[in-house]
Design an enzyme around this catalytic site. Structure first.
Site, PDB file in Angstrom:
ATOM      1  N   PHE A  69      -6.844  17.639  45.196  1.00  0.00           N
ATOM      2  CA  PHE A  69      -6.457  18.898  44.568  1.00  0.00           C
ATOM      3  C   PHE A  69      -5.500  18.578  43.416  1.00  0.00           C
ATOM      4  O   PHE A  69      -4.563  17.798  43.597  1.00  0.00           O
ATOM      5  CB  PHE A  69      -5.768  19.762  45.627  1.00  0.00           C
ATOM      6  CG  PHE A  69      -5.563  21.185  45.217  1.00  0.00           C
ATOM      7  CD1 PHE A  69      -6.616  22.073  45.174  1.00  0.00           C
ATOM      8  CD2 PHE A  69      -4.295  21.645  44.898  1.00  0.00           C
ATOM      9  CE1 PHE A  69      -6.410  23.402  44.820  1.00  0.00           C
ATOM     10  CE2 PHE A  69      -4.089  22.969  44.537  1.00  0.00           C
ATOM     11  CZ  PHE A  69      -5.149  23.846  44.493  1.00  0.00           C
TER      12      PHE A  69
ATOM     13  N   ASP B 280      -3.016  14.947  53.116  1.00  0.00           N
ATOM     14  CA  ASP B 280      -2.940  16.391  52.893  1.00  0.00           C
ATOM     15  C   ASP B 280      -3.999  17.047  53.787  1.00  0.00           C
ATOM     16  O   ASP B 280      -5.183  16.713  53.699  1.00  0.00           O
ATOM     17  CB  ASP B 280      -3.193  16.678  51.409  1.00  0.00           C
ATOM     18  CG  ASP B 280      -3.026  18.149  51.073  1.00  0.00           C
ATOM     19  OD1 ASP B 280      -3.328  18.996  51.940  1.00  0.00           O
ATOM     20  OD2 ASP B 280      -2.615  18.459  49.941  1.00  0.00           O
TER      21      ASP B 280
ATOM     22  N   TYR C  29      -1.666  29.212  55.070  1.00  0.00           N
ATOM     23  CA  TYR C  29      -2.312  30.473  54.658  1.00  0.00           C
ATOM     24  C   TYR C  29      -3.831  30.349  54.554  1.00  0.00           C
ATOM     25  O   TYR C  29      -4.507  31.322  54.298  1.00  0.00           O
ATOM     26  CB  TYR C  29      -1.724  30.984  53.330  1.00  0.00           C
ATOM     27  CG  TYR C  29      -1.731  29.961  52.215  1.00  0.00           C
ATOM     28  CD1 TYR C  29      -2.880  29.707  51.489  1.00  0.00           C
ATOM     29  CD2 TYR C  29      -0.581  29.241  51.903  1.00  0.00           C
ATOM     30  CE1 TYR C  29      -2.892  28.766  50.477  1.00  0.00           C
ATOM     31  CE2 TYR C  29      -0.574  28.293  50.900  1.00  0.00           C
ATOM     32  CZ  TYR C  29      -1.737  28.052  50.185  1.00  0.00           C
ATOM     33  OH  TYR C  29      -1.743  27.106  49.195  1.00  0.00           O
ATOM     34  N   LYS C  30      -4.351  29.121  54.720  1.00  0.00           N
ATOM     35  CA  LYS C  30      -5.808  28.958  54.674  1.00  0.00           C
ATOM     36  C   LYS C  30      -6.359  29.163  56.091  1.00  0.00           C
ATOM     37  O   LYS C  30      -6.420  30.281  56.561  1.00  0.00           O
ATOM     38  CB  LYS C  30      -6.154  27.590  54.077  1.00  0.00           C
ATOM     39  CG  LYS C  30      -5.820  27.519  52.581  1.00  0.00           C
ATOM     40  CD  LYS C  30      -5.989  26.146  51.964  1.00  0.00           C
ATOM     41  CE  LYS C  30      -5.638  26.196  50.473  1.00  0.00           C
ATOM     42  NZ  LYS C  30      -5.313  24.888  49.913  1.00  0.00           N
TER      43      LYS C  30
ATOM     44  N   ARG D 157     -18.362  28.267  46.556  1.00  0.00           N
ATOM     45  CA  ARG D 157     -17.791  27.659  47.759  1.00  0.00           C
ATOM     46  C   ARG D 157     -17.701  28.699  48.873  1.00  0.00           C
ATOM     47  O   ARG D 157     -17.273  29.831  48.649  1.00  0.00           O
ATOM     48  CB  ARG D 157     -16.392  27.158  47.372  1.00  0.00           C
ATOM     49  CG  ARG D 157     -15.700  26.330  48.389  1.00  0.00           C
ATOM     50  CD  ARG D 157     -14.409  25.798  47.799  1.00  0.00           C
ATOM     51  NE  ARG D 157     -13.385  26.829  47.771  1.00  0.00           N
ATOM     52  CZ  ARG D 157     -12.075  26.585  47.856  1.00  0.00           C
ATOM     53  NH1 ARG D 157     -11.639  25.351  47.938  1.00  0.00           N
ATOM     54  NH2 ARG D 157     -11.205  27.564  47.829  1.00  0.00           N
TER      55      ARG D 157
HETATM   56  C1  LIG Z   1      -4.457  24.830  48.671  1.00  0.00           C
HETATM   57  C2  LIG Z   1      -3.997  23.451  48.360  1.00  0.00           C
HETATM   58  C3  LIG Z   1      -2.722  23.220  47.818  1.00  0.00           C
HETATM   59  C4  LIG Z   1      -1.847  24.381  47.443  1.00  0.00           C
HETATM   60  O1  LIG Z   1      -0.516  24.064  47.351  1.00  0.00           O
HETATM   61  P1  LIG Z   1       0.599  25.209  47.319  1.00  0.00           P
HETATM   62  O2  LIG Z   1       1.800  24.509  46.867  1.00  0.00           O
HETATM   63  O3  LIG Z   1       0.699  25.755  48.720  1.00  0.00           O
HETATM   64  O4  LIG Z   1       0.143  26.278  46.378  1.00  0.00           O
HETATM   65  C5  LIG Z   1      -2.322  21.905  47.635  1.00  0.00           C
HETATM   66  N1  LIG Z   1      -3.138  20.878  47.961  1.00  0.00           N
HETATM   67  C6  LIG Z   1      -4.381  21.081  48.459  1.00  0.00           C
HETATM   68  C7  LIG Z   1      -5.255  19.922  48.801  1.00  0.00           C
HETATM   69  C8  LIG Z   1      -4.839  22.375  48.643  1.00  0.00           C
HETATM   70  O5  LIG Z   1      -6.068  22.590  49.099  1.00  0.00           O
END
Ligand SMILES: *Cc1c(COP(=O)(O)O)cnc(C)c1O
Length: 398
Positions: free
Chosen positions: A114, A185, A210-211, A357
């Site tokens: 990400f 992660d 939150y996911k 997705r």
């Molecule tokens: C959703 C996601 C994030 C989001 O990070 P936030 O700081 O909570 O906005 C970071 N890394 C990955 C791999 C994600 O899927």
């Protein structure tokens, strides 16, 4: 325990006429959340005022909830805490890992990660000086790129676009064989599939709530520090609530007990109340049952889409063992097609440049939803219903 998926589905509020295939971005509302949050506001904040920090146990919640999440991801009790956002927790984990390998200067990641994780790593390395390097390779090249030059292997287990799943155990072992540490992660893993941090000997991990954990927009992130590093890892963002004794108001920083040192500032009490109610759903569910059903529903969705939607190309791995809990297809008009789909009550999302997705979340999705979603998608494609100007207007959040 065998999971009763009718009971888990009833634990969620889903708007009428909606098939929700985006729980991998923002989990839906657990029915118990509004009352729990209202109670926290009215009876705790309202009546207890500042004494709520002690009387309602607000101060201990990051650790209590960390342990509940820890049980889903194979963490040892007392080694997960909550707070801040995932980007910040990735930064802390990486900084702590790098400080444990001071003679090495390369962070290895992949281009399926990400972007925020890579941005945070880049920003951190800049503050550490010129000798540090962020090395980014293709996901399939990661294993060979783990050499004795690497300080930290920093990966997201499940690719946010394709759902491709890394072998956490094998890659962590290779990292350790080469003298590196591994930071994982779990954004698309926690609550999506079984994770065994302890069994994989992961060094650090972080994820969001939150996911797949359904804590609501802006819910706090979590961080794990392996017990063997817990007394040596330094938090980098050394805030007062990560201090050994915050209420001594000592001017000198002393890191707190084990993972508690990864706390930074005041925890989000209302958001944690929502997470607490959301975690109650997991008391009814076994993550292994969830995984089995996620694979069955994903296979069904792939079959239905491939047989009725010519033009869509599967970009997720075909082998369910190396796929997370989402299915993605490439389609050149994917953005417009997703808008048309959302207009018809099927909510997925779009990831640039051309990926549609779909999150497969068995806690509240069944076979009928999957069949119906594929049927509506096939109608949109057959009738070119996506081909309308309003479906091409890009919104801020896709
Ligand atoms: C959703 C996601 C994030 C989001 O990070 P936030 O700081 O909570 O906005 C970071 N890394 C990955 C791999 C994600 O899927």
């Amino acid at each position: 325990m065998t999971t009763d998926f009718t009971a888990t589905r009833n634990a969620f509020h889903l708007p009428n006429g909606t098939i929700y295939l985006d729980g991998n971005s923002l989990g839906p509302l657990p029915r118990a959340v509004p009352d729990r949050v209202a109670t926290t506001i009215r009876d705790e904040w309202g009546e207890m005022l500042i004494t709520g920090w002690n009387r309602a146990g607000w101060m201990a919640k990051p650790g209590d909830l960390g342990d509940r999440i820890g049980r889903l991801i194979g963490a040892e009790a007392g080694h997960v805490t909550l707070g801040d956002t995932l980007s910040i927790k990735v930064y802390q984990a990486l900084a702590a890992a790098l400080a444990l390998r001071p003679d090495r200067h390369v962070v290895l990641s992949d281009n399926g990660n990400f972007p925020s994780d890579l941005y945070m790593a880049g920003g951190l390395l800049k503050t550490l000086g010129d000798k540090y390097e962020l090395r980014v390779v293709a996901p399939e090249e990661v294993e060979d790129a783990i050499t004795d030059e690497i300080a930290v292997l920093m990966l997201t287990e499940v690719d946010y676009r394709t759902g491709r799943k890394h072998d956490m155990k094998a890659l962590t072992r290779k990292a350790h064989d080469m003298g590196a540490l591994a930071v994982w992660d779990l954004a698309h893993s926690a609550g999506a599939l079984p994770v065994d941090l302890s069994g994989c000997s992961a060094d650090f991990a972080a994820g969001c709530t939150y996911k797949y954990l359904n804590s609501g927009p802006g819910g706090p992130a979590f961080i794990y520090v392996a017990p063997r590093h817990a007394d040596a890892a330094l938090p980098a963002l050394s805030g007062w609530l990560g201090h050994e004794a915050p209420f001594d108001f000592d001017l000198a920083y002393r890191p707190g007990r084990k993972v508690e040192r990864m706390r930074v500032g005041t925890p989000p009490v209302l958001q944690m109340a929502a997470l607490e109610a959301a975690m109650d759903v997991w008391d009814m569910a076994d993550i292994h049952d969830v995984r089995t059903r996620s694979i069955a529903l994903s296979e069904l969705f792939i079959r239905e889409v491939e047989s009725s939607c010519p033009g869509l190309e599967l970009v997720s791995p075909r082998d369910p063992q190396v796929r997370g809990s989402q299915v993605s297809f490439r389609f050149e008009n994917g953005y417009a097609a997703m808008q048309a789909l959302i207009d018809r009550g099927v909510i997925g999302d779009f990831r640039a440049p051309d990926i549609m997705r779909f999150g497969i979340t068995p806690l509240y999705l069944g076979e009928d939803d999957i069949r119906q979603a594929a049927a509506i998608l096939s109608q949109i494609l057959a009738g070119r219903h996506w081909d309308r100007p309003e479906y091409s207007v890009r919104q801020a959040v896709t």
